[in-house]
Design an enzyme around this catalytic site. Structure first.
Site, short mmCIF file in Angstrom:
data_model
loop_
_atom_site.label_atom_id
_atom_site.label_comp_id
_atom_site.label_asym_id
_atom_site.label_seq_id
_atom_site.Cartn_x
_atom_site.Cartn_y
_atom_site.Cartn_z
N GLU A 293 17.26 8.62 13.16
CA GLU A 293 17.50 7.58 14.32
C GLU A 293 17.64 6.16 13.67
OE1 GLU A 293 18.29 8.81 17.13
OE2 GLU A 293 17.64 10.80 16.33
N TRP A 296 21.01 6.02 12.57
CA TRP A 296 22.03 5.80 13.76
C TRP A 296 22.29 4.21 14.10
CZ3 TRP A 296 25.70 8.30 16.31
CH2 TRP A 296 25.64 10.03 16.14
N TRP A 325 40.22 4.85 34.92
CA TRP A 325 38.88 5.10 35.20
C TRP A 325 38.75 4.62 36.68
CZ3 TRP A 325 35.79 7.23 32.10
CH2 TRP A 325 35.84 7.21 30.68
N ASN A 360 15.95 7.83 25.36
CA ASN A 360 16.92 8.05 24.79
C ASN A 360 17.83 9.45 25.48
OD1 ASN A 360 19.11 7.89 22.52
ND2 ASN A 360 18.48 9.86 22.20
N TRP A 378 33.38 3.06 31.44
CA TRP A 378 31.69 2.93 30.53
C TRP A 378 31.54 1.50 30.50
CZ3 TRP A 378 32.83 0.29 25.90
CH2 TRP A 378 33.68 0.30 25.25
N TRP A 401 27.11 4.08 24.68
CA TRP A 401 28.13 4.25 25.83
C TRP A 401 29.42 5.04 25.35
CZ3 TRP A 401 27.55 4.60 30.69
CH2 TRP A 401 26.37 4.25 31.26
P1 FAD Z 1 12.91 6.26 18.62
O1 FAD Z 1 13.43 7.50 18.90
O2 FAD Z 1 11.47 5.99 18.35
O3 FAD Z 1 13.84 5.82 17.52
C1 FAD Z 1 13.37 4.63 16.53
C2 FAD Z 1 14.32 3.60 16.59
O4 FAD Z 1 15.65 4.03 16.07
C3 FAD Z 1 14.73 2.91 17.77
O5 FAD Z 1 13.75 2.00 18.24
C4 FAD Z 1 15.97 2.20 17.73
O6 FAD Z 1 15.81 0.96 17.02
C5 FAD Z 1 16.84 3.21 16.72
N1 FAD Z 1 17.46 4.29 17.60
C6 FAD Z 1 17.01 5.47 18.08
N2 FAD Z 1 18.09 6.04 18.49
C7 FAD Z 1 19.20 5.44 18.32
C8 FAD Z 1 20.60 5.47 18.69
N3 FAD Z 1 21.03 6.61 19.34
N4 FAD Z 1 21.40 4.79 18.26
C9 FAD Z 1 21.07 3.39 17.68
N5 FAD Z 1 19.77 3.24 17.38
C10 FAD Z 1 18.90 4.13 17.77
N6 FAD Z 1 19.11 1.23 21.54
C11 FAD Z 1 18.96 0.10 21.39
O7 FAD Z 1 17.97 -0.46 20.52
N7 FAD Z 1 19.43 -0.86 22.35
C12 FAD Z 1 20.36 -0.53 23.02
O8 FAD Z 1 20.98 -1.35 23.65
C13 FAD Z 1 20.74 0.99 23.19
N8 FAD Z 1 21.53 1.25 24.19
C14 FAD Z 1 21.86 2.75 24.52
C15 FAD Z 1 22.85 3.02 25.17
C16 FAD Z 1 23.20 4.27 25.56
C17 FAD Z 1 23.83 4.99 26.65
C18 FAD Z 1 22.48 5.30 24.56
C19 FAD Z 1 22.84 6.83 24.46
C20 FAD Z 1 21.61 5.01 23.64
C21 FAD Z 1 21.30 3.53 23.65
N9 FAD Z 1 20.30 3.33 22.47
C22 FAD Z 1 19.95 1.95 22.53
C23 FAD Z 1 19.79 4.19 21.47
C24 FAD Z 1 18.46 4.69 21.86
O9 FAD Z 1 18.28 5.30 23.18
C25 FAD Z 1 17.17 3.84 21.89
O10 FAD Z 1 17.07 2.94 20.52
C26 FAD Z 1 16.18 4.57 22.04
O11 FAD Z 1 15.71 5.33 23.21
C27 FAD Z 1 14.77 3.63 21.81
O12 FAD Z 1 13.69 4.28 21.89
P2 FAD Z 1 12.52 4.18 20.72
O13 FAD Z 1 12.18 3.11 20.20
O14 FAD Z 1 11.50 5.24 21.39
O15 FAD Z 1 13.45 5.34 19.83
#
Ligand code: FAD
Length: 487
Positions: A293, A296, A325, A360, A378, A401
């Site tokens: 993650e 990502w 859209w 997420n 989107w 998105w």
């Molecule tokens: P954990 O699962 O604990 O992951 C650890 C860290 O990894 C997160 O804190 C984050 O910094 C990073 N991370 C995890 N998943 C992703 C991912 N798919 N893409 C990029 N980084 C990731 N994340 C944001 O930080 N800001 C946003 O504005 C954002 N918008 C999103 C919009 C959509 C439509 C989707 C599908 C995902 C988005 N995410 C975003 C990614 C992800 O959903 C969140 O980072 C995550 O839910 C944060 O929860 P956590 O800290 O418990 O994540």
């Protein structure tokens, strides 16, 4: 904010660190470099630009979090004799000359800051650099926000990756070859010749939010708090992350995203903590998934750098900008308010509206629902997320998105369309999450709660019928996408 009270400097060298999305002391490349001369006067600058924040749809929750963190950081900086000065300007255009003038009048020799990868911020930094250089003030731009700097993870022929899996393979190989080293926080400096700005309890002009007590509890600030969360997550949930991360009713993810977005923690610190734990504990595949993650996160910042048109909210796959859209305002309003008649979607949107954060799996479900079931652009969803999220971040948000809308970096074809009812049963099998955020359905059993009107309208429920028919919407969307592809 208190009126400015800056005294004139008399020291030989005065260095300034511009704090942005890096509100911490430890593992801070710019602060570390600025402090490498033990005699230099070091001042931290913070720019408060409410007009720019509005233009970027920065949520009030995020603004509040950032301000609270700034206050916490000011205390830590003061203990190190580093003054924190806040420069207020409406937007970047007015900010740049303010910073130049301030640096000039305070005999600053050099400004240190971290590279920004977004187009607007890069343009701002270029102007600033020109302005400062014209006054003989040096600038030092350092990389910070990614674990591996954008532009360093490239394909064999030197291009940016467009899909995640080969990017990750290369990313992991580079990390195996070069161990990440963390930087210590600076040590105490000579007494500052500048007075810190007195910070008001909340950001100037920011309306008090009725959710404040809840937000303070959910999202406490401070580097110490962030590290406590990180350590707790790694010790307690890291091992189970792979199995738990798709169930929003379980606290199975780190919830560190606000801290990473504001830079209270660095992604490197997260990686090193996970790697260290793995070295000392067996059976930690869960942490490998978590490290993916973090990858990502880097991936989407690389995308932003390699394909800057996404900063302008253009589709990564340009042909998809021809999709017709929908602009159905009532559907969009129902989605925003969590009133679509799809319980998992509504619970998720209400979680976002109430707490500033969304799990997420749910972000994927609601994004796919908006774009594939409602066929709404989107960009509207991306914008609404930024306006609500505490962790709003252009690269991750835009990437997430566009992935969901099949306009971006999803390796799977456009015909992957989630069925919201099936997703609901999978990720919230007993309906606990729905019950928490959609109280009007709380009395329903685990079978009915996912689709309460499945057998026709239940007039006893104060809950809407589904605003679209998923089966029909799916076929329409497939047809729109298919029409884009040449026969
Ligand atoms: P954990 O699962 O604990 O992951 C650890 C860290 O990894 C997160 O804190 C984050 O910094 C990073 N991370 C995890 N998943 C992703 C991912 N798919 N893409 C990029 N980084 C990731 N994340 C944001 O930080 N800001 C946003 O504005 C954002 N918008 C999103 C919009 C959509 C439509 C989707 C599908 C995902 C988005 N995410 C975003 C990614 C992800 O959903 C969140 O980072 C995550 O839910 C944060 O929860 P956590 O800290 O418990 O994540």
């Amino acid at each position: 904010m208190a009126p400015r009270a800056w005294s004139r400097l008399v020291v030989a060298e005065h260095r300034v660190v511009w704090l942005r999305n890096d509100l911490r002391l430890a593992d801070h490349p710019a602060l570390h470099r600025a402090c490498d001369d033990s005699q230099a006067q070091v001042t931290a600058l913070y720019a408060y630009t409410p007009g720019q924040w509005r233009q970027h749809d920065m949520s009030l929750v995020r603004q509040d979090f950032e301000w609270r963190q700034l206050r916490a950081l000011a205390t830590s900086l003061a203990e190190l004799n580093i003054a924190l000065v806040v420069i207020e300007a409406n937007d970047y255009a007015t900010l740049v000359p303010e910073i130049v003038a301030w640096c000039q009048s305070h005999q600053v020799s050099a400004l240190y800051a971290h590279e920004a990868y977004e187009l607007n911020e890069q343009a701002r930094d270029k102007h600033l650099q020109q302005g400062l250089h014209a006054q003989g003030i040096a600038t030092h731009w350092l990389h910070d926000s990614c674990i591996i700097t954008p532009g360093q993870v490239l394909t064999g022929d030197g291009r940016f990756y467009t899909v995640f899996t080969p990017f990750k393979r290369n990313w992991l190989a580079q990390l195996a070859a070069h161990q990440v080293q963390l930087l210590p926080p600076p040590s105490k400096r000579p007494a500052p010749a500048i007075q810190s700005t007195a910070l008001s309890a909340s950001a100037p002009g920011l309306a008090r939010d009725a959710r404040q007590p809840l937000l303070d509890t959910l999202w406490p600030v401070g580097e110490r708090e962030a590290h406590k969360r990180l350590a707790q997550f790694i010790a307690d949930d890291g091992r189970r992350y792979k199995d738990q991360r798709d169930f929003p009713a379980i606290n199975g993810t780190s919830t560190l995203s606000p801290y990473l977005a504001a830079g209270v923690l660095s992604a490197r610190q997260c990686l090193v903590a996970a790697e260290q734990h793995k070295r000392h504990h067996a059976d930690q595949q869960g942490l490998d998934t978590w490290i993916s993650e973090l990858c990502w996160r880097d991936f989407y910042k690389h995308i932003l750098t390699g394909f800057p048109h996404v900063c302008r909210h253009q589709a990564f796959k340009r042909d998809t900008d021809r999709l017709p859209w929908s602009t159905h305002e009532a559907h969009f309003a129902a989605w925003c308010a969590g009133q679509t008649g799809f319980p998992i979607v509504d619970a998720a949107m209400r979680q976002l509206n109430e707490t500033g954060w969304m799990h997420n799996r749910l972000r994927m479900i609601v994004a796919m629902f908006l774009t594939k079931d409602l066929f709404i652009d989107w960009r509207l969803g991306e914008r609404y997320f930024m306006q609500q999220l505490i962790d709003g971040d252009l690269s991750a948000n835009n990437g997430g998105w566009q992935w969901s809308a099949s306009t971006g970096n999803d390796a799977a074809p456009y015909f992957r369309i989630f069925n919201p009812f099936l997703q609901s049963k999978k990720c919230d099998p007993d309906g606990a999450f729905i019950r928490q955020f959609v109280p009007e359905l709380a009395h329903l059993d685990a079978k009915r709660i996912h689709e309460p009107h499945a057998k026709g309208r239940d007039v006893r429920l104060a809950y809407p019928l589904p605003i679209v028919d998923h089966g029909k919407a799916r076929l329409d969307t497939l047809a729109y996408f298919k029409a884009l592809t040449p026969p």
